[in-house]
Structure formats: structure tokens, C-alpha cells
Design a protein around this motif. Structure first.
Motif, PDB file in Angstrom:
ATOM      1  N   PRO A 209      13.475  58.599  25.561  1.00 25.09           N
ATOM      2  CA  PRO A 209      13.509  59.750  24.453  1.00 25.09           C
ATOM      3  C   PRO A 209      12.694  59.108  23.343  1.00 25.09           C
ATOM      4  CG  PRO A 209      15.602  59.470  25.570  1.00 25.09           C
ATOM      5  CD  PRO A 209      15.094  57.956  25.906  1.00 25.09           C
ATOM      6  N   GLU A 210      11.868  59.938  22.857  1.00 24.52           N
ATOM      7  CA  GLU A 210      11.209  59.831  21.512  1.00 24.52           C
ATOM      8  C   GLU A 210      10.302  61.039  21.131  1.00 24.52           C
ATOM      9  OE1 GLU A 210       7.549  57.371  21.786  1.00 24.52           O
ATOM     10  OE2 GLU A 210       7.474  57.471  23.898  1.00 24.52           O
ATOM     11  N   LYS A 211       9.921  60.965  19.931  1.00 24.01           N
ATOM     12  CA  LYS A 211       9.221  62.344  19.531  1.00 24.01           C
ATOM     13  C   LYS A 211       7.645  62.319  19.921  1.00 24.01           C
ATOM     14  CE  LYS A 211      11.945  62.031  15.309  1.00 24.01           C
ATOM     15  NZ  LYS A 211      11.807  62.078  13.770  1.00 24.01           N
ATOM     16  N   ARG A 212       7.061  61.452  20.591  1.00 21.40           N
ATOM     17  CA  ARG A 212       5.602  61.516  21.007  1.00 21.40           C
ATOM     18  C   ARG A 212       5.755  62.205  22.141  1.00 21.40           C
ATOM     19  NH1 ARG A 212       2.423  56.021  20.427  1.00 21.40           N
ATOM     20  NH2 ARG A 212       4.797  55.074  21.257  1.00 21.40           N
ATOM     21  N   GLY A 213       4.769  62.992  22.767  1.00 18.89           N
ATOM     22  CA  GLY A 213       4.629  63.670  23.866  1.00 18.89           C
ATOM     23  C   GLY A 213       4.211  62.628  24.900  1.00 18.89           C
ATOM     24  N   GLN A 214       4.971  62.396  25.981  1.00 16.15           N
ATOM     25  CA  GLN A 214       4.604  61.464  27.143  1.00 16.15           C
ATOM     26  C   GLN A 214       3.882  62.063  28.358  1.00 16.15           C
ATOM     27  OE1 GLN A 214       8.585  59.945  28.065  1.00 16.15           O
ATOM     28  NE2 GLN A 214       8.561  58.555  26.056  1.00 16.15           N
ATOM     29  N   ILE A 215       3.375  61.249  29.115  1.00 14.55           N
ATOM     30  CA  ILE A 215       2.645  62.026  30.346  1.00 14.55           C
ATOM     31  C   ILE A 215       2.062  60.709  31.177  1.00 14.55           C
ATOM     32  CG2 ILE A 215       0.289  62.164  29.385  1.00 14.55           C
ATOM     33  CD1 ILE A 215      -0.041  65.183  30.565  1.00 14.55           C
ATOM     34  N   ASP A 216       1.676  61.115  32.184  1.00 13.96           N
ATOM     35  CA  ASP A 216       1.168  60.185  33.379  1.00 13.96           C
ATOM     36  C   ASP A 216       2.049  58.844  33.749  1.00 13.96           C
ATOM     37  OD1 ASP A 216      -1.392  61.525  33.419  1.00 13.96           O
ATOM     38  OD2 ASP A 216      -2.072  60.682  31.603  1.00 13.96           O
TER      39      ASP A 216
ATOM     40  N   GLY B 104       1.472  57.151  29.431  1.00 13.26           N
ATOM     41  CA  GLY B 104       0.706  56.951  28.306  1.00 13.26           C
ATOM     42  C   GLY B 104       1.182  58.528  27.499  1.00 13.26           C
ATOM     43  N   TYR B 105       0.448  58.906  26.594  1.00 21.26           N
ATOM     44  CA  TYR B 105       0.762  60.072  25.678  1.00 21.26           C
ATOM     45  C   TYR B 105      -0.271  61.034  25.697  1.00 21.26           C
ATOM     46  CZ  TYR B 105       4.308  56.935  23.950  1.00 21.26           C
ATOM     47  OH  TYR B 105       5.208  55.940  24.081  1.00 21.26           O
TER      48      TYR B 105
ATOM     49  N   PRO C 291      11.724  73.589  25.575  1.00 19.28           N
ATOM     50  CA  PRO C 291      11.462  74.497  24.434  1.00 19.28           C
ATOM     51  C   PRO C 291      11.644  73.645  23.035  1.00 19.28           C
ATOM     52  CG  PRO C 291      12.756  75.807  25.912  1.00 19.28           C
ATOM     53  CD  PRO C 291      12.558  74.337  26.468  1.00 19.28           C
ATOM     54  N   ASP C 292      10.665  73.579  22.185  1.00 16.79           N
ATOM     55  CA  ASP C 292      10.547  72.867  21.076  1.00 16.79           C
ATOM     56  C   ASP C 292      10.846  71.587  21.043  1.00 16.79           C
ATOM     57  OD1 ASP C 292      10.488  75.606  19.721  1.00 16.79           O
ATOM     58  OD2 ASP C 292      12.749  75.867  20.129  1.00 16.79           O
ATOM     59  N   LYS C 293      10.391  70.776  21.920  1.00 17.22           N
ATOM     60  CA  LYS C 293      10.651  69.288  22.135  1.00 17.22           C
ATOM     61  C   LYS C 293       9.291  68.947  22.840  1.00 17.22           C
ATOM     62  CE  LYS C 293      15.516  69.224  22.907  1.00 17.22           C
ATOM     63  NZ  LYS C 293      16.723  68.615  23.830  1.00 17.22           N
ATOM     64  N   PRO C 294       8.889  67.495  22.407  1.00 21.85           N
ATOM     65  CA  PRO C 294       7.746  66.857  22.903  1.00 21.85           C
ATOM     66  C   PRO C 294       7.767  66.656  24.511  1.00 21.85           C
ATOM     67  CG  PRO C 294       8.990  65.340  21.902  1.00 21.85           C
ATOM     68  CD  PRO C 294       9.610  66.498  21.576  1.00 21.85           C
ATOM     69  N   SER C 295       6.865  66.727  25.102  1.00 16.78           N
ATOM     70  CA  SER C 295       6.821  66.439  26.723  1.00 16.78           C
ATOM     71  C   SER C 295       7.528  64.972  26.886  1.00 16.78           C
ATOM     72  CB  SER C 295       5.698  66.497  27.340  1.00 16.78           C
ATOM     73  OG  SER C 295       4.682  65.586  26.706  1.00 16.78           O
ATOM     74  N   GLN C 296       8.593  64.692  27.852  1.00 15.70           N
ATOM     75  CA  GLN C 296       9.006  63.372  28.155  1.00 15.70           C
ATOM     76  C   GLN C 296       9.036  63.185  29.760  1.00 15.70           C
ATOM     77  OE1 GLN C 296      11.071  61.549  25.072  1.00 15.70           O
ATOM     78  NE2 GLN C 296       9.059  62.498  24.645  1.00 15.70           N
ATOM     79  N   ILE C 297       9.004  61.839  29.951  1.00 15.34           N
ATOM     80  CA  ILE C 297       9.010  61.635  31.270  1.00 15.34           C
ATOM     81  C   ILE C 297      10.289  61.576  31.563  1.00 15.34           C
ATOM     82  CG2 ILE C 297       8.365  59.875  33.185  1.00 15.34           C
ATOM     83  CD1 ILE C 297       5.985  59.234  31.722  1.00 15.34           C
ATOM     84  N   TYR C 298      10.842  62.362  32.947  1.00 19.74           N
ATOM     85  CA  TYR C 298      12.037  62.245  33.371  1.00 19.74           C
ATOM     86  C   TYR C 298      12.135  61.625  34.806  1.00 19.74           C
ATOM     87  CZ  TYR C 298      14.552  64.864  29.793  1.00 19.74           C
ATOM     88  OH  TYR C 298      15.125  65.470  28.506  1.00 19.74           O
ATOM     89  N   LEU C 299      13.576  61.170  35.178  1.00 23.86           N
ATOM     90  CA  LEU C 299      13.637  60.534  36.553  1.00 23.86           C
ATOM     91  C   LEU C 299      14.824  61.631  37.114  1.00 23.86           C
ATOM     92  CD1 LEU C 299      13.956  56.833  36.273  1.00 23.86           C
ATOM     93  CD2 LEU C 299      11.925  58.190  37.294  1.00 23.86           C
TER      94      LEU C 299
END
Length: 579
Positions: free
Chosen positions: A406-413, A426-427, A385-393
Motif C-alpha cells: 500500500p502506498e500513495k503512488r499509482g502502481q501498475i504492471d 512500475g507506476y 474510488p478516491d485511491k491510487p491504483s494498487q497491485i493486489y493478490l
């Protein structure tokens, strides 16, 4: 409460709780949000009318009964559903495979379309409710149709064009042509306007428009509103004071909610107000003539993961009894990770479905998990909630998951290197400063893939030599070769033509799901060539629409995986207070 830019929009929380069971219906209570006021539209109760699990579509009402288009295994049919005791009766006709579109003002006959296979070429007929023979409406054909409130006019849609005709389908003329596919037309209660939805498949958007019956003053109804590009499929209340429509969000999960917008002439303002908020998705809203109820279809999302067997040309279920999407098998094939539907939780289990372990919990939602080469960790996209998507392990054995960067851009893939020491990612397409980066998991240092600015959806080849990515307009697949350190255009396709690309194990091909070109199919393109070839045509499956579209994946043995839509649609009655 939140600010929409046009004024204050009140959110109403629809909280379903079992109240009683009467005449095969379930009654639910709904509470408005604490910020609600006496002058705001709100849902005060919800009643589930059907419990049969049959796929359903259009709703039409004569106030005593609902006429429901159902889609059992053998086609489409129209049933009459009593609002008094939920008794269900099939409306018989002279032909099979029909759907109900509207009802005459005297409540004696239905406007139906006869489904005949060719898109946009369905015949329109009247179907008597009690007795009599169906009658064809002139030679008009199309996909959607509706009568005016006085039953003197018929509006119908063919492709991108709205036609206006006499009630019997004669004297049809073109009224308006839109930039996109038109659907769900409805006359205003005074018969002076037609409001309709437009779908844009390239941009994956829908919007609500209006045009006068003389073809003048065409305009977007919700221009400038934050959810305007996800709104569709509305109906006016009988008194014309409100227009009730639906909005579908796709991220972080699929949810369709009902909204109401007041007619400017009756309230002096036109700020959409939210009526429902989940967890059930409501759509196909049909207001009652007394302006106190809305009938709608409520959807309980369910996805069945399947494997395609090309020899038998059949879809074989995976993970029996589990509603799941986004499957990924470990390199040795012993483990599988998946995302549960509809709650978006990350799980892992043995390939035979045993030893299940939940790895994430709400309100976090997970997507697109991938095993590390050693099978000891899983990288996934986390939505919080209220956070950009991030890649987690997260570890195979569970425990606390950690964001890789951790960063402000929404990560993916997330893409693993073959030795498991690095992750390429990517983003999200709408993120600022798009590029493709590689993180060294030990040193925590990142490198930008040269020349990857404004590219997204990266796919790293198993041998590490190539990176495939999409152009900003979704129309080109570009290929980066680490030997030459250069990008080249590999494939040009219509927007949406390349979905869920995946490399072959030998790094010679990329396979992808083609959803827009010709017939839906799996295709592939070979490194060094610039034309894709079809692997197999995809048919015989109704696919589940996930947060990133129609998911597909490939197993280690080359088998393809899809998600069959097993969602159930039931009819609900919502009681409203409309000031």
C-alpha cells in the motif's frame, strides 16, 4: 458539486429506469443530482429509439426524421429513421458506402461523403432525400464537412487543415491548419465561427478549438479546464446559447459523457456542466431546433476475446458468451483469468469456460491480471474510488484480496519472478518519482531496479536476466541486463509504436503491438539487435478500446489474443431543460 477552478460545476446524474414501451421505443427517466438548481441545464428523460444492434455513426435531423449513418457488414449506408414511429428506410443513392455529414437548410438534401479507402480523400456529394440524382461538390475531397446555417459556405477538413468554400465546393481556400488531426467541424449559429476538434495521436488527447471564418482568433475553447484534453465532437443549440459536447474517460473504465457549455455572450460565464453520467456512454450529440431535445448515440460496451490463427488468418473466439478483456492463462494452460466488460470485474474459470468464479466486486475495478507461476494466485491492478491504483493478490479459490505494498503512488504492471517469490512492478506514467521496484513477498522488502528512475511499463524476462521498460517520452525501449548491471537503448520508435510488449518464452525476443508505424501489426525485436521485424499484419478486426488502449496478449503456445469490439450503438433522444 465540485470545483473546477473556474467556478462551481453541477453534476447531473442520468439514472435510466424503464418507464414504458411505445412504438418500438423504450422510455427512461433521468433524475438530476440533488445539488441541481432550476437555472442549470439538465436531462429530464431519455428515450431509446433503435434496438437493432447495428453499428452507427453520424446523426443528421430534419426534426421529423433522423438520418443515421450505419455500418453493417458490407459497408456504410444512410437510413431515414422516423421520430414518430421509429420506421427505418434506407436512403438510396447512385453509389454505395456513404456517410451523412449535414443537411441543407431547406431540408431537401444531405451532405454526404463517399468513402473510397484513401484516408482524407473522400469525395463530397449532395444526396436528395426524396427524389433526384446525387451531385458532386466540385473537386473537393476530405474527411469531414459541414454547411453554414445559411447554406452559402462549405467547411471541410483534409488532414490537419480546414478549408472554406462556396456551398457547392467551389473556390476552396485554406482557412486554418492545426497541430494535429482535425475533425467534427461545425459553424456557429450566426455563421461567424467554426468550432472543431483536434486529435493528437502521440499524446492520446483530443481538444475543442474555434476559429473565425476569416481565419482569425483561433483558440482552445476549454483552456485550463480539467477535462479539456478529453473533450471533442460538439454541436451548438439552434439559439446559440449552449454548445453540447462529449468527454471520454479511459480510466478506470471507458465512459463518454455529454456536457454543455453556455455561450459567454448569453450567460456571462463559460463553465462546462455535465449532462450525463453513465452507465451508458453517449456521444455524437445533435441538438434539436426547438432547443428541448438532443439526439445521441448510446453505446453498450461489449468485447469478444479472440485468438488469431495465422494459418487460417482468422480470429477464433475464446470464452464463448463472455464479454471480456485482459486475458491471462495459467502456466499449465488449465485456467484463465479475465476482466469482464464493461463492469471491470476480475473472474477466473477453466480454459473451457467452466467453473467460473467472480473474484472482485464493484465499485472496485480490476485490470491486467497475471497468474503466479504455480497457478495458485493472481496479481492484478485494483482501482478503488478516491485511491491510487494498487497491485493486489487474490487466491485461485477467491476470498479477500490483499494489496502487496500500500502506498500513495499509482502502481501498475505486475511481473512475477519465475519462482513466484517476488513481484516486479512500475507506476502509472503520470505518477511522481517514477521507477521500477521488486517486492519480496515473504520478507516484504523492496528493491529498486538500478538506474530505473523515470522509466515505466517494465517487463521482466522469463529467465530473470533482463528488464525491458519505456522511456518517459514513450519513444524508446530500454533494456537492463542483470549480468552487466547496465541499461541500454534497445529500440527507438515513434510514440505509441510499442504497445503491450511481452517476452518470448526463451527470453530472446520481445513482441509488441505496433499501432502507429506504417500498418498496424505485431512486431518483435531480438536481444542483441536494434531493429524490429514484422511478425504479421493485423487486419480484419475492429478492436475494443480498453482503459489502457487496444489490449493484446500472448498465450503459452505463442498464439496472439485480441479483443474484438462487439459494442452496440443505439439512437437515443434526451429531453433537456436549458435555461
Amino acid at each position: 458539486m465540485r470545483n473546477t477552478g473556474e467556478g462551481v460545476s453541477l453534476l447531473f446524474v442520468l439514472r435510466a429506469a424503464l418507464f414504458a414501451a411505445l412504438a418500438s421505443t423504450a422510455v427512461f427517466c433521468a433524475e438530476p443530482a440533488k445539488e441541481s438548481t432550476a437555472n442549470s441545464p439538465k436531462v429530464t428523460a431519455v428515450i431509446q429509439i433503435t434496438h437493432d444492434g447495428i453499428s452507427k455513426a453520424n446523426l443528421v435531423s430534419d426534426e421529423s426524421n433522423l438520418y443515421v449513418t450505419e455500418s453493417p457488414a458490407f459497408g456504410h449506408l444512410v437510413t431515414k429513421l422516423s421520430l414518430r414511429n421509429a420506421e427505418r428506410v434506407v436512403i438510396s443513392g447512385a453509389f454505395p458506402d456513404v456517410q451523412a455529414l449535414d443537411i441543407s437548410s431547406d431540408r431537401t438534401k444531405l451532405l454526404v461523403s463517399r468513402l473510397q479507402g484513401a484516408a482524407g480523400e473522400n469525395e463530397f456529394w449532395t444526396l436528395p432525400i426524396n427524389a433526384g440524382l446525387p451531385q458532386r461538390l466540385a473537386d473537393s475531397t476530405g474527411r469531414y464537412a459541414t454547411w453554414s446555417p445559411d447554406n452559402k459556405r462549405l467547411a471541410f477538413v483534409k488532414g490537419s487543415t480546414i478549408f472554406l468554400a462556396n456551398a457547392d465546393g467551389s473556390a476552396a481556400r485554406e482557412l486554418y491548419t492545426a497541430n494535429g488531426s482535425v475533425f467534427s467541424p461545425r459553424f456557429s449559429p450566426d455563421g461567424k465561427h467554426i468550432r472543431f476538434s483536434i486529435g493528437n495521436t502521440v499524446q492520446n488527447t483530443t481538444s475543442i478549438w474555434e476559429v473565425g471564418i476569416n481565419g482569425s482568433h483561433s483558440h482552445a475553447v476549454l483552456e485550463g479546464w480539467e477535462h479539456a484534453s478529453a473533450a471533442c465532437c460538439g454541436n451548438w443549440t439552434a439559439n446559440g446559447a449552449y454548445y453540447i459536447f462529449q468527454v471520454t474517460q479511459t480510466s478506470p473504465s471507458n465512459l463518454t459523457t455529454l456536457w454543455a457549455i453556455a455561450d459567454p455572450n448569453s450567460s456571462g460565464k463559460a463553465t462546462p456542466l455535465q449532462l450525463t453520467q453513465g452507465p451508458i456512454s453517449f456521444g455524437n450529440a445533435l441538438p434539436s431546433r426547438d432547443n428541448r431535445r438532443v439526439w445521441a448515440l448510446g453505446v453498450q460496451p461489449t468485447g469478444e476475446a479472440v485468438r488469431y490463427d495465422p494459418g487460417q488468418q482468422k480470429f477464433i473466439p475464446l470464452l464463448s458468451g463472455v464479454s471480456a478483456t485482459d486475458l491471462d492463462y495459467s502456466a499449465d494452460g488449465k485456467w484463465v483469468t479475465y476482466i469482464s466488460v464493461p463492469d471491470g470485474v476480475l473472474w477466473r474459470c477453466k480454459a473451457d469456460g467452466t467453473e467460473k468464479l467472480q473474484l472482485t466486486s464493484p465499485p472496485e475495478r480490476a485490470a491486467l491480471p497475471h497468474w503466479s507461476p504455480l497457478g495458485d494466485r493472481i496479481a492484478y491492478v485494483s482501482f478503488r474510488p478516491d485511491k491510487p491504483s494498487q497491485i493486489y493478490l487474490v487466491s485461485l479459490s477467491g476470498g479477500d484480496a490483499q494489496a502487496i505494498l500500500p502506498e500513495k503512488r499509482g502502481q501498475i504492471d505486475a511481473n512475477w519472478s519465475s519462482d513466484g517469490t517476488r513481484i516486479m512492478f512500475g507506476y502509472l506514467h503520470d505518477a511522481e518519482d517514477l521507477n521500477i521496484e521488486i517486492l519480496d513477498l515473504k520478507s516484504r522488502k523492496t528493491d529498486v531496479v538500478p538506474g530505473s528512475r523515470n522509466l515505466f511499463s517494465p517487463r521482466w524476462s522469463p529467465d530473470g536476466r533482463y528488464v525491458a521498460a519505456l522511456s518517459p517520452d514513450f519513444t524508446k525501449v530500454l533494456l537492463f541486463d542483470y549480468k552487466t548491471n547496465k541499461w541500454s537503448v534497445w529500440l527507438s520508435e515513434p510514440a505509441g509504436g510499442v504497445s503491450y510488449p511481452v517476452w518470448s518464452a526463451d527470453s530472446k525476443y520481445i513482441y509488441f503491438d505496433d499501432l502507429v508505424s506504417d500498418e498496424e501489426s505485431i512486431r518483435r525485436i531480438k536481444v542483441g539487435e536494434n531493429r524490429a521485424e514484422r511478425v504479421f499484419k493485423l487486419e480484419g478486426i475492429e478492436r475494443y478500446p480498453g482503459p489502457f488502449g487496444l489490449w493484446s496478449g500472448r498465450m503459452g503456445d505463442g498464439s496472439w489474443m485480441f479483443v474484438r469490439d462487439r459494442s452496440t450503438q443505439e439512437v437515443y433522444q434526451l429531453t433537456l431543460e436549458l435555461p
